[in-house]
Design a protein around this motif. Structure first.
Motif, short mmCIF file in Angstrom:
data_model
loop_
_atom_site.label_atom_id
_atom_site.label_comp_id
_atom_site.label_asym_id
_atom_site.label_seq_id
_atom_site.Cartn_x
_atom_site.Cartn_y
_atom_site.Cartn_z
N ASP A 124 97.07 115.07 30.19
CA ASP A 124 97.53 115.91 31.30
C ASP A 124 96.44 116.07 32.35
OD1 ASP A 124 99.86 116.17 29.97
OD2 ASP A 124 99.61 118.27 29.39
N GLN A 125 96.85 116.05 33.61
CA GLN A 125 95.89 116.20 34.70
C GLN A 125 95.24 117.58 34.68
OE1 GLN A 125 95.19 113.58 36.57
NE2 GLN A 125 93.59 114.68 37.68
N SER A 126 95.95 118.57 34.17
CA SER A 126 95.41 119.93 34.13
C SER A 126 94.19 120.03 33.21
CB SER A 126 96.48 120.92 33.66
OG SER A 126 96.95 120.57 32.36
N ARG A 127 94.00 119.07 32.31
CA ARG A 127 92.85 119.08 31.41
C ARG A 127 91.59 118.51 32.07
NH1 ARG A 127 93.81 119.34 25.86
NH2 ARG A 127 91.99 118.03 25.56
N LYS A 128 91.76 117.82 33.19
CA LYS A 128 90.62 117.14 33.82
C LYS A 128 89.66 118.17 34.42
CE LYS A 128 92.89 113.31 33.04
NZ LYS A 128 92.55 112.43 31.92
N ARG A 129 88.36 117.94 34.21
CA ARG A 129 87.34 118.84 34.74
C ARG A 129 86.54 118.13 35.82
NH1 ARG A 129 85.31 119.75 28.72
NH2 ARG A 129 85.77 117.53 28.90
N PRO A 130 86.09 118.86 36.83
CA PRO A 130 85.26 118.23 37.88
C PRO A 130 83.89 117.87 37.34
CG PRO A 130 85.38 120.60 38.21
CD PRO A 130 86.35 120.27 37.09
N LEU A 131 83.31 116.83 37.89
CA LEU A 131 81.96 116.44 37.50
C LEU A 131 80.94 117.36 38.16
CD1 LEU A 131 82.26 112.56 37.83
CD2 LEU A 131 82.63 113.96 35.80
N PRO A 132 79.84 117.67 37.48
CA PRO A 132 78.81 118.52 38.10
C PRO A 132 78.18 117.80 39.29
CG PRO A 132 78.02 117.57 36.04
CD PRO A 132 79.47 117.24 36.11
N PRO A 133 77.92 118.49 40.40
CA PRO A 133 77.40 117.81 41.59
C PRO A 133 75.97 117.31 41.43
CG PRO A 133 77.50 120.19 41.93
CD PRO A 133 78.19 119.92 40.63
N PHE A 134 75.14 118.03 40.67
CA PHE A 134 73.73 117.64 40.53
C PHE A 134 73.33 117.69 39.05
CE2 PHE A 134 74.21 119.62 44.71
CZ PHE A 134 73.84 118.55 45.53
N PRO A 135 73.74 116.72 38.26
CA PRO A 135 73.41 116.75 36.82
C PRO A 135 71.92 116.51 36.59
CG PRO A 135 74.41 114.65 37.40
CD PRO A 135 74.51 115.51 38.63
N LYS A 136 71.39 117.23 35.61
CA LYS A 136 70.00 117.04 35.23
C LYS A 136 69.87 116.07 34.06
CE LYS A 136 68.63 121.71 36.66
NZ LYS A 136 68.04 122.99 36.20
N ARG A 137 70.88 116.01 33.20
CA ARG A 137 70.80 115.17 31.99
C ARG A 137 72.16 114.54 31.74
NH1 ARG A 137 68.83 118.42 27.04
NH2 ARG A 137 66.88 118.40 28.22
N ILE A 138 72.17 113.23 31.48
CA ILE A 138 73.41 112.49 31.23
C ILE A 138 73.32 111.84 29.86
CG2 ILE A 138 74.87 110.56 31.97
CD1 ILE A 138 73.94 111.05 34.80
N GLY A 139 74.34 112.05 29.04
CA GLY A 139 74.41 111.38 27.76
C GLY A 139 75.19 110.09 27.88
N VAL A 140 74.65 109.00 27.37
CA VAL A 140 75.27 107.68 27.48
C VAL A 140 75.62 107.20 26.08
CG1 VAL A 140 75.02 105.31 28.30
CG2 VAL A 140 73.91 107.18 29.54
N VAL A 141 76.90 106.89 25.87
CA VAL A 141 77.37 106.38 24.58
C VAL A 141 77.77 104.93 24.80
CG1 VAL A 141 79.04 106.66 22.71
CG2 VAL A 141 78.20 108.67 23.94
N THR A 142 76.92 104.02 24.37
CA THR A 142 77.18 102.59 24.53
C THR A 142 76.22 101.83 23.63
OG1 THR A 142 77.51 100.82 26.16
CG2 THR A 142 75.58 102.21 26.45
N SER A 143 76.30 100.52 23.72
CA SER A 143 75.41 99.68 22.93
C SER A 143 74.01 99.67 23.53
CB SER A 143 75.95 98.25 22.87
OG SER A 143 75.03 97.38 22.25
N SER A 144 73.02 99.64 22.67
CA SER A 144 71.64 99.59 23.16
C SER A 144 71.30 98.21 23.69
CB SER A 144 70.66 99.97 22.04
OG SER A 144 70.82 99.09 20.93
N ALA A 145 72.10 97.20 23.34
CA ALA A 145 71.88 95.85 23.83
C ALA A 145 72.89 95.56 24.94
CB ALA A 145 72.04 94.83 22.69
#
Length: 401
Positions: A124-145
């Motif tokens: 549902d679109q109502s569940r979507k949250r806005p992204l923070p305008p000035f993030p200090k820390r970003i978590g990345v979930v992906t392969s290290s290679a």
């Protein structure tokens, strides 16, 4: 002719069917009916066509490999071997694999899971949250290679150098990949605080991207406590992770662009706002300077004595008018007071007694009628200058002689 038991016959038929090569590794096309999956994980159903039906069983070890959920009315191709179930004396197809007819199992599984999760409201679109305008820390979930992590790091650091990137390395395809991706999202959501999460991988076939279509990943994205960007590297197709994410990026590089602002653009905006603020302040100061100059040129500051003289003269006129009004009002009140005093004097008992009248009382009670007095009653007559005590000798009413 010998006599055989039922078990002998069923065993013979089972061995007979098992000896036929054509019945081992056979593929059968038909429509599913009477499908039922038991808590044990075993599946029982019937394949039918226009004129016949074939009982089928798919044990848990094989059913667990299905990527779609079989449903009644679905056309499939089931592969396995035909044998006899000795207890009931029926032959059935022991299914080892099954594919939907006319479409791939992955495509069907995708649509089935998409429909299920959409019904739960996870997209549902109502569940979507806005992204923070000035993030200090970003978590990345992906392969290290691979290039995905390098692209995210390069773009984000170029745009916003002060941002901190934290990697949770995962396997992005193959067995166990979905569980690792879900664990990484949960790690940043519950244990290691970040402002936004990027979860993704590079492009590939539908099979390569399938981990991002797994239910465990979609539910982890929906349960994330911080905004999440899906960054699966394919521009035309969507994964179920894209539908559940707060923002979808076509590539990992675009995900980094969405996650952080461009410092040069921010600097330009700050400069523009600073210029606007400076111009507004200068305009406000000029307006107040003009107003001050007008005030300084006003009569009250240039010639205050003449203004005070006018005010003093006006005050004199007001005081004179007030004095006349007060005098007229006092004269009217004196006249009214004189009239009231005359009326009061006319009804004053002392004035009446001065003309020869007196008040007749008995024990300080006023006598107003002969009926209130008896012969020999002692009475007091109050005159202007004293009191006379008398006794009633006779009583005559008005008209008596």
């Amino acid at each position: 002719m010998g006599v055989h038991s039922v078990s002998d016959i069923n065993r013979f038929l089972k061995n007979l069917l098992a000896s036929e090569p054509i019945l081992r590794g056979i593929a059968v096309r038909g429509e599913i009916s009477n499908f039922k999956k038991y808590p044990s994980g075993h599946c029982y159903f019937t394949l039918k066509d226009a004129s016949s039906a074939l009982k089928c069983v798919m044990f848990r070890s094989y059913a667990g490999t299905l990527r779609f959920m079989p449903q009644n009315g679905m056309q499939v191709v089931a592969a396995g071997s035909v044998s006899v179930y000795e207890r009931d004396g029926v032959y059935q197809l022991y299914v080892e694999s099954m594919l939907p007819e006319g479409t791939g199992d992955l495509a069907l599984a995708f649509e089935q899971l998409k429909e299920k999760l959409a019904a739960e409201g996870l997209f549902d679109q109502s569940r979507k949250r806005p992204l923070p305008p000035f993030p200090k820390r970003i978590g990345v979930v992906t392969s290290s290679a691979g290039a995905v992590l390098r692209d995210i790091y390069r773009v984000s650091k170029r745009r916003w150098p002060q941002v901190q990137l934290v990697l949770y390395p995962v396997q992005v395809q193959g067995e166990g990949a979905a569980e690792q991706i879900a664990a990484g999202i949960g790690f940043f959501s519950r244990k290691y605080p970040v402002d936004v999460i990027i979860a993704g991988r590079g492009g590939g076939s539908m099979e390569d991207l399938w981990a991002f279509n797994e239910e465990v990943v979609v539910r982890a994205i929906a349960a994330a406590k911080v905004p999440l960007i899906s960054a699966v590297g394919h521009e035309t197709d969507f994964t179920l992770a894209d539908f559940a994410a707060d923002m979808r990026a076509a590539t990992p590089s675009q995900a980094a662009e969405l996650a952080v602002p461009d410092q040069s653009e921010v600097r330009r905006q700050v400069e523009n706002l600073t210029g606007q603020l400076t111009r507004q302040m200068q305009g406000a100061i000029a307006a107040r300077r003009t107003r001050l100059e007008n005030i300084l040129q006003s009569r009250v500051l240039r010639d205050p004595q003449s203004l005070l003289a006018e005010r003093r003269q006006r005050l004199d006129f007001l005081l004179a008018g007030l004095q006349k009004t007060v005098q007229a009002d006092m004269q009217d009140k004196r006249h009214r007071l004189g009239l009231l005093l005359n009326r009061l004097a006319a009804i004053n008992p002392a004035a009446v007694m001065g003309r020869g009248y007196g008040l007749l009382t008995r024990q300080d009670k006023l006598i107003t009628s002969v009926n209130a007095v008896a012969v020999n009653d002692e009475l007091d007559v109050t005159l202007r200058d004293g009191i006379i005590s008398v006794r009633a000798l006779t009583i005559r009413e008005k008209g008596d002689r």
